[in-house]
Design a protein around this motif. Structure first.
Motif, PDB file in Angstrom:
ATOM      1  N   ALA A 266      13.112  10.130  10.183  1.00 36.48           N
ATOM      2  CA  ALA A 266      12.770   8.732  10.458  1.00 36.48           C
ATOM      3  C   ALA A 266      12.080   8.632  11.818  1.00 36.48           C
ATOM      4  CB  ALA A 266      14.022   7.860  10.429  1.00 36.48           C
ATOM      5  N   GLU A 267      12.554   9.417  12.780  1.00 33.16           N
ATOM      6  CA  GLU A 267      11.923   9.393  14.101  1.00 33.16           C
ATOM      7  C   GLU A 267      10.490   9.930  14.018  1.00 33.16           C
ATOM      8  OE1 GLU A 267      13.693  11.826  17.196  1.00 33.16           O
ATOM      9  OE2 GLU A 267      12.771  10.568  18.737  1.00 33.16           O
ATOM     10  N   VAL A 268      10.314  11.045  13.316  1.00 35.59           N
ATOM     11  CA  VAL A 268       8.976  11.616  13.106  1.00 35.59           C
ATOM     12  C   VAL A 268       8.065  10.571  12.453  1.00 35.59           C
ATOM     13  CG1 VAL A 268       7.704  13.268  11.663  1.00 35.59           C
ATOM     14  CG2 VAL A 268       9.689  14.042  12.988  1.00 35.59           C
ATOM     15  N   ALA A 269       8.584   9.923  11.422  1.00 30.47           N
ATOM     16  CA  ALA A 269       7.795   8.937  10.674  1.00 30.47           C
ATOM     17  C   ALA A 269       7.437   7.748  11.562  1.00 30.47           C
ATOM     18  CB  ALA A 269       8.568   8.467   9.449  1.00 30.47           C
ATOM     19  N   GLY A 270       8.383   7.277  12.351  1.00 29.95           N
ATOM     20  CA  GLY A 270       8.141   6.128  13.218  1.00 29.95           C
ATOM     21  C   GLY A 270       7.058   6.425  14.245  1.00 29.95           C
ATOM     22  N   LEU A 271       7.125   7.617  14.843  1.00 26.64           N
ATOM     23  CA  LEU A 271       6.115   7.993  15.834  1.00 26.64           C
ATOM     24  C   LEU A 271       4.730   8.071  15.192  1.00 26.64           C
ATOM     25  CD1 LEU A 271       8.197  10.714  17.729  1.00 26.64           C
ATOM     26  CD2 LEU A 271       7.232   8.630  18.752  1.00 26.64           C
TER      27      LEU A 271
ATOM     28  N   GLY B  88      12.610   2.802   2.855  1.00 28.72           N
ATOM     29  CA  GLY B  88      13.557   3.791   2.339  1.00 28.72           C
ATOM     30  C   GLY B  88      14.057   4.775   3.383  1.00 28.72           C
ATOM     31  N   LEU B  89      13.324   4.928   4.487  1.00 29.40           N
ATOM     32  CA  LEU B  89      13.764   5.877   5.532  1.00 29.40           C
ATOM     33  C   LEU B  89      14.764   5.254   6.494  1.00 29.40           C
ATOM     34  CD1 LEU B  89      10.885   8.073   6.978  1.00 29.40           C
ATOM     35  CD2 LEU B  89      12.877   8.793   5.701  1.00 29.40           C
ATOM     36  N   ARG B  90      14.784   3.926   6.562  1.00 31.48           N
ATOM     37  CA  ARG B  90      15.681   3.153   7.418  1.00 31.48           C
ATOM     38  C   ARG B  90      15.352   3.323   8.901  1.00 31.48           C
ATOM     39  NH1 ARG B  90      16.143  -0.139   5.794  1.00 31.48           N
ATOM     40  NH2 ARG B  90      18.122  -0.924   6.547  1.00 31.48           N
ATOM     41  N   LEU B  91      14.525   2.439   9.418  1.00 35.82           N
ATOM     42  CA  LEU B  91      14.195   2.467  10.848  1.00 35.82           C
ATOM     43  C   LEU B  91      13.861   1.061  11.332  1.00 35.82           C
ATOM     44  CD1 LEU B  91      13.752   4.260  13.339  1.00 35.82           C
ATOM     45  CD2 LEU B  91      11.373   4.556  12.631  1.00 35.82           C
ATOM     46  N   GLY B  92      14.621   0.621  12.315  1.00 31.64           N
ATOM     47  CA  GLY B  92      14.364  -0.678  12.927  1.00 31.64           C
ATOM     48  C   GLY B  92      14.714  -0.592  14.396  1.00 31.64           C
ATOM     49  N   TYR B  93      14.490  -1.683  15.140  1.00 29.40           N
ATOM     50  CA  TYR B  93      14.843  -1.631  16.558  1.00 29.40           C
ATOM     51  C   TYR B  93      15.075  -3.029  17.114  1.00 29.40           C
ATOM     52  CZ  TYR B  93       9.832  -2.597  17.128  1.00 29.40           C
ATOM     53  OH  TYR B  93       8.581  -3.147  17.039  1.00 29.40           O
TER      54      TYR B  93
ATOM     55  N   ALA C 131       7.852   5.433  22.944  1.00 24.16           N
ATOM     56  CA  ALA C 131       6.615   5.046  22.242  1.00 24.16           C
ATOM     57  C   ALA C 131       6.630   3.553  21.919  1.00 24.16           C
ATOM     58  CB  ALA C 131       6.454   5.866  20.971  1.00 24.16           C
ATOM     59  N   LEU C 132       7.789   3.050  21.501  1.00 27.50           N
ATOM     60  CA  LEU C 132       7.896   1.622  21.180  1.00 27.50           C
ATOM     61  C   LEU C 132       7.691   0.769  22.427  1.00 27.50           C
ATOM     62  CD1 LEU C 132      10.876   1.593  18.660  1.00 27.50           C
ATOM     63  CD2 LEU C 132       8.553   0.739  18.228  1.00 27.50           C
ATOM     64  N   ALA C 133       8.315   1.195  23.527  1.00 29.35           N
ATOM     65  CA  ALA C 133       8.198   0.440  24.773  1.00 29.35           C
ATOM     66  C   ALA C 133       6.734   0.332  25.191  1.00 29.35           C
ATOM     67  CB  ALA C 133       9.033   1.101  25.869  1.00 29.35           C
ATOM     68  N   GLU C 134       6.002   1.439  25.060  1.00 29.76           N
ATOM     69  CA  GLU C 134       4.584   1.438  25.406  1.00 29.76           C
ATOM     70  C   GLU C 134       3.804   0.521  24.468  1.00 29.76           C
ATOM     71  OE1 GLU C 134       2.358   5.348  25.682  1.00 29.76           O
ATOM     72  OE2 GLU C 134       4.067   5.619  27.069  1.00 29.76           O
ATOM     73  N   HIS C 135       4.100   0.660  23.192  1.00 30.96           N
ATOM     74  CA  HIS C 135       3.421  -0.120  22.159  1.00 30.96           C
ATOM     75  C   HIS C 135       3.599  -1.629  22.382  1.00 30.96           C
ATOM     76  CE1 HIS C 135       1.850  -0.807  18.113  1.00 30.96           C
ATOM     77  NE2 HIS C 135       2.876  -1.600  17.871  1.00 30.96           N
ATOM     78  N   LEU C 136       4.805  -2.015  22.819  1.00 34.84           N
ATOM     79  CA  LEU C 136       5.135  -3.439  22.948  1.00 34.84           C
ATOM     80  C   LEU C 136       4.934  -3.972  24.359  1.00 34.84           C
ATOM     81  CD1 LEU C 136       8.538  -3.182  21.051  1.00 34.84           C
ATOM     82  CD2 LEU C 136       6.475  -4.275  20.145  1.00 34.84           C
ATOM     83  N   GLY C 137       4.773  -3.073  25.330  1.00 37.13           N
ATOM     84  CA  GLY C 137       4.672  -3.516  26.715  1.00 37.13           C
ATOM     85  C   GLY C 137       5.985  -4.036  27.257  1.00 37.13           C
TER      86      GLY C 137
ATOM     87  N   LEU D  60       0.827  -1.216   0.000  1.00 29.56           N
ATOM     88  CA  LEU D  60       0.000   0.000   0.000  1.00 29.56           C
ATOM     89  C   LEU D  60       0.860   1.264   0.000  1.00 29.56           C
ATOM     90  CD1 LEU D  60      -2.809  -1.045   2.529  1.00 29.56           C
ATOM     91  CD2 LEU D  60      -2.624  -1.497   0.075  1.00 29.56           C
ATOM     92  N   GLY D  61       2.186   1.112  -0.007  1.00 31.49           N
ATOM     93  CA  GLY D  61       3.059   2.287  -0.043  1.00 31.49           C
ATOM     94  C   GLY D  61       3.293   2.862   1.347  1.00 31.49           C
ATOM     95  N   THR D  62       3.377   4.180   1.429  1.00 37.81           N
ATOM     96  CA  THR D  62       3.595   4.862   2.704  1.00 37.81           C
ATOM     97  C   THR D  62       2.251   5.300   3.276  1.00 37.81           C
ATOM     98  OG1 THR D  62       5.681   5.714   1.814  1.00 37.81           O
ATOM     99  CG2 THR D  62       4.852   6.766   3.801  1.00 37.81           C
ATOM    100  N   SER D  63       2.060   5.166   4.569  1.00 35.37           N
ATOM    101  CA  SER D  63       0.809   5.598   5.203  1.00 35.37           C
ATOM    102  C   SER D  63       0.583   7.090   4.973  1.00 35.37           C
ATOM    103  CB  SER D  63       0.879   5.296   6.709  1.00 35.37           C
ATOM    104  OG  SER D  63       0.503   6.425   7.480  1.00 35.37           O
ATOM    105  N   PRO D  64      -0.655   7.491   4.643  1.00 40.02           N
ATOM    106  CA  PRO D  64      -0.948   8.919   4.444  1.00 40.02           C
ATOM    107  C   PRO D  64      -0.671   9.740   5.704  1.00 40.02           C
ATOM    108  CG  PRO D  64      -2.942   7.561   4.174  1.00 40.02           C
ATOM    109  CD  PRO D  64      -1.812   6.619   4.377  1.00 40.02           C
ATOM    110  N   VAL D  65      -0.865   9.149   6.860  1.00 34.97           N
ATOM    111  CA  VAL D  65      -0.597   9.857   8.126  1.00 34.97           C
ATOM    112  C   VAL D  65       0.902  10.150   8.253  1.00 34.97           C
ATOM    113  CG1 VAL D  65      -0.663   9.629  10.647  1.00 34.97           C
ATOM    114  CG2 VAL D  65      -2.603   8.852   9.266  1.00 34.97           C
ATOM    115  N   VAL D  66       1.727   9.160   7.878  1.00 33.49           N
ATOM    116  CA  VAL D  66       3.185   9.348   7.920  1.00 33.49           C
ATOM    117  C   VAL D  66       3.614  10.380   6.881  1.00 33.49           C
ATOM    118  CG1 VAL D  66       5.400   8.217   7.466  1.00 33.49           C
ATOM    119  CG2 VAL D  66       3.662   7.043   8.825  1.00 33.49           C
ATOM    120  N   HIS D  67       3.019  10.278   5.700  1.00 34.68           N
ATOM    121  CA  HIS D  67       3.327  11.224   4.620  1.00 34.68           C
ATOM    122  C   HIS D  67       3.096  12.662   5.091  1.00 34.68           C
ATOM    123  CE1 HIS D  67       3.053  11.896  -0.010  1.00 34.68           C
ATOM    124  NE2 HIS D  67       3.758  12.819   0.599  1.00 34.68           N
ATOM    125  N   LYS D  68       1.960  12.864   5.745  1.00 33.06           N
ATOM    126  CA  LYS D  68       1.603  14.203   6.237  1.00 33.06           C
ATOM    127  C   LYS D  68       2.611  14.658   7.304  1.00 33.06           C
ATOM    128  CE  LYS D  68      -2.491  16.621   8.060  1.00 33.06           C
ATOM    129  NZ  LYS D  68      -2.444  16.463   9.545  1.00 33.06           N
TER     130      LYS D  68
END
Ligand SMILES: *Cc1c(COP(=O)(O)O)cnc(C)c1O
Length: 372
Positions: A263-268, A234-239, A76-82, A45-53
């Motif tokens: 990349a941080e903005v996009a990840g959040l 393409g933005l390169r983000l992993g953890y 944010a990741l810690a919260e997301h994953l518990g 589906l490409g890049t999320s419109p929310v991330v694009h914005k």
């Protein structure tokens, strides 16, 4: 003095990484307009419109350094994953976390790293670059995991054991109980690294992922990425999620700004966009079912997969081999992945595309097989 002869002796032995071909490359080579890429397990589906914005709104921040260590994203990741925030390390793709774990945990010239064969090429690449022995044992013929053979590779100098689940390129996904058993059987100094790049696509993650029980396994690290489900390759983000002491060491040696500010903005933003995640999961699940049914009917062998790709072998009666099939698809503007670099010359790996891309691929594949 010949400077070229003074590099680390293992470096000239390396072959360049063989990635999925780029769309621009194929457009140029064959003079094509539209090209469909189903070769690198990217988001259909490409890049999320929310991330694009969010990226557009924050583009002017590009002149700033990110906050060192990206603490907002780790929180944010810690919260997301518990999981505790001290256990999360963000990197320039999960590739960077693999690099960090090898360099932090394995001692050059003494330690070894173990994995299955074939496996994701970065594990062996980083090991060899660091002067660390890389030991592999072959997967079973059906791509399931020979656990005993893997454990048999380990000794008192085994620093890391890499396992990918769902596996790439097969899509095989072992039961979480098998991973728990492996974690208990490895020698005490060995860290089990479970690469879960594709876990986001699994129907029931609790039956397959160790993420929910890391407390009970202090010798386990888990890798995840924003490249696949979240569409940010393409933005390169992993953890990585790992024991706090190890995360602390990684944070100390990591280049502080390897996760760039956008990349941080996009990840959040990506973590907030539940609609896009749901739509991606549905597109992948439906596309996988459609492609499996069509390819099976065409005589391909299609291996079971919980990921966003299918590993297939050419029909026994096909009038052309996998290499020719891939080449003829390229000429018609469709990129899939030949498996020669994985030592599987009869196989191709097909990433799940959008519904339209999947239909186009199947129609074109049928034409090629009929004309050959
Ligand atoms: C795609 C993939 C990754 C993700 O790598 P990034 O560096 O995060 O883009 C990791 N491991 C495997 C096995 C993969 O296929």
């Amino acid at each position: 003095m010949d400077l070229q002869k003074t590099v680390q002796p293992q470096v000239p032995e390396f072959k360049p990484y063989s990635p999925g071909l780029a769309i621009e490359e194929i457009q140029e080579r064959y003079g094509l307009g539209r090209v469909v890429k189903m070769a690198s397990n990217e988001n259909p589906l490409g890049t999320s419109p929310v991330v694009h914005k969010a990226l557009t709104e924050h583009a002017a921040l590009a002149f700033r350094y990110a906050q060192a260590g990206t603490p907002r994203l780790c929180r944010a990741l810690a919260e997301h994953l518990g999981v505790p925030q001290e256990c999360v390390v963000a990197g320039n793709g999960s590739d960077e976390i693999i690099d960090l774990l090898v360099r932090v945990k394995a001692r050059p010239g003494r330690d070894n790293i173990i994995a299955f064969s074939p496996c994701f090429s970065m594990y062996g690449l980083q090991a060899r670059l660091c002067g660390v022995e890389f030991r592999q044992t072959s997967l079973n013929p059906d791509f399931s995991f020979p656990w005993d053979a893997l454990v048999a590779l380990a000794d008192e100098n085994t620093a890391l054991c890499f396992v990918t689940t769902p596996d790439n390129p097969s899509g095989y996904t072992p039961d979480v109980e098998d991973l728990k058993a492996l974690a208990r059987r490895l020698p005490p100094q060995c860290l089990l690294v479970v690469d879960e790049a594709y876990m986001d696509f699994v129907e029931d993650p609790s039956a397959h992922s160790l993420m929910g029980c890391l407390d009970a396994f202090p010798n386990v690290a888990i890798l995840r990425t924003f490249s696949k489900l979240y569409g940010l390759a393409g933005l390169r983000l992993g953890y990585g999620v790992m024991p706090a002491w190890l995360a602390s060491y990684c944070a100390r040696v990591k280049p502080p700004f390897s996760v760039n500010i956008l990349a941080e903005v996009a990840g959040l933003a990506a973590l907030e966009d539940a609609d896009f995640v749901r739509a991606t999961r549905r597109a992948v699940s439906e596309g996988r079912q459609y492609l499996r049914a069509e390819l099976t009917e065409m005589g391909f062998t299609v291996h079971p997969s919980q990921a966003n790709f299918l590993l297939t072998e050419m029909p026994a009666a096909a009038p052309l081999d996998a290499g020719e099939f891939v080449e003829r698809l390229l000429q018609r503007g469709i990129i899939i992945r030949p498996m020669g670099s994985y030592n599987m010359p009869r196989s191709v790996r097909i990433s799940i595309g959008s519904a339209e891309e999947n239909r186009e691929f199947i129609a074109t594949a049928k034409e090629i097989l009929a004309d050959a």
